[in-house]
Enzyme design. Structure first.
Site, short mmCIF file in Angstrom:
data_model
loop_
_atom_site.label_atom_id
_atom_site.label_comp_id
_atom_site.label_asym_id
_atom_site.label_seq_id
_atom_site.Cartn_x
_atom_site.Cartn_y
_atom_site.Cartn_z
N GLU A 84 5.61 5.49 -1.64
CA GLU A 84 4.53 4.57 -1.26
C GLU A 84 3.16 5.14 -1.60
OE1 GLU A 84 3.10 4.36 2.93
OE2 GLU A 84 5.03 5.30 3.36
N ARG A 99 -0.36 -1.78 0.21
CA ARG A 99 0.40 -0.67 -0.38
C ARG A 99 1.04 -1.10 -1.69
NH1 ARG A 99 -1.64 0.97 3.57
NH2 ARG A 99 -0.85 2.28 5.22
N HIS A 119 1.27 -4.82 4.98
CA HIS A 119 1.95 -3.63 5.53
C HIS A 119 3.46 -3.78 5.57
CE1 HIS A 119 2.58 -0.08 8.17
NE2 HIS A 119 1.57 0.36 7.44
#
Length: 128
Positions: A84, A99, A119
């Site tokens: 990530e 992300r 998220h």
């Protein structure tokens, strides 16, 4: 007594239906048809994508760490497959919710990258 039994059965069906809906929701996967071109990503995500391909340097200590895919939204892969990276959010005082998660054997040459602006609740496949 017969009315109470009917109510109990009805209540049980409602609970089972609700739980079944939750189970289905928890197992949803990424919609492979939901793609986004790199050029259509926010500028910060485009920059993060470039940094991933170049091997950094990354602005956040957690960038490049293993993404566990606990939500099971992305396709299942062996632990360590996904990594990530933070996409900075203008005005956020923390890492924000955006992300990029990439998977593959080599971090700078990922097989697939996904963008999330919520998220990890949902992802779009980044078209390469």
């Amino acid at each position: 007594m017969q009315v109470s039994l009917r109510r109990l059965v009805l209540a049980s069906l409602v609970v089972v239906s609700a739980l079944a809906g939750t189970a289905v929701e928890a197992k949803k996967s990424v919609d492979e048809t939901a793609t986004v071109a790199v050029s259509a990503l926010p500028p910060e995500a485009q920059q993060t994508h470039r940094l991933i391909r170049n091997g950094g340097p990354f602005p956040y200590g957690k960038d490049g760490s293993v993404f566990g895919n606990r939500e099971r939204v992305l396709p299942r892969r062996a632990r360590g497959y996904y990594r990530e990276y933070t996409v900075p959010t203008p005005g956020a005082r923390n890492r924000g919710a955006r992300r990029i998660v990439c998977g593959g054997g080599q971090p700078t040459q990922p097989e697939a990258c996904y963008y999330s602006d919520d998220h990890y609740a949902s992802f779009k496949l980044i078209a390469q």
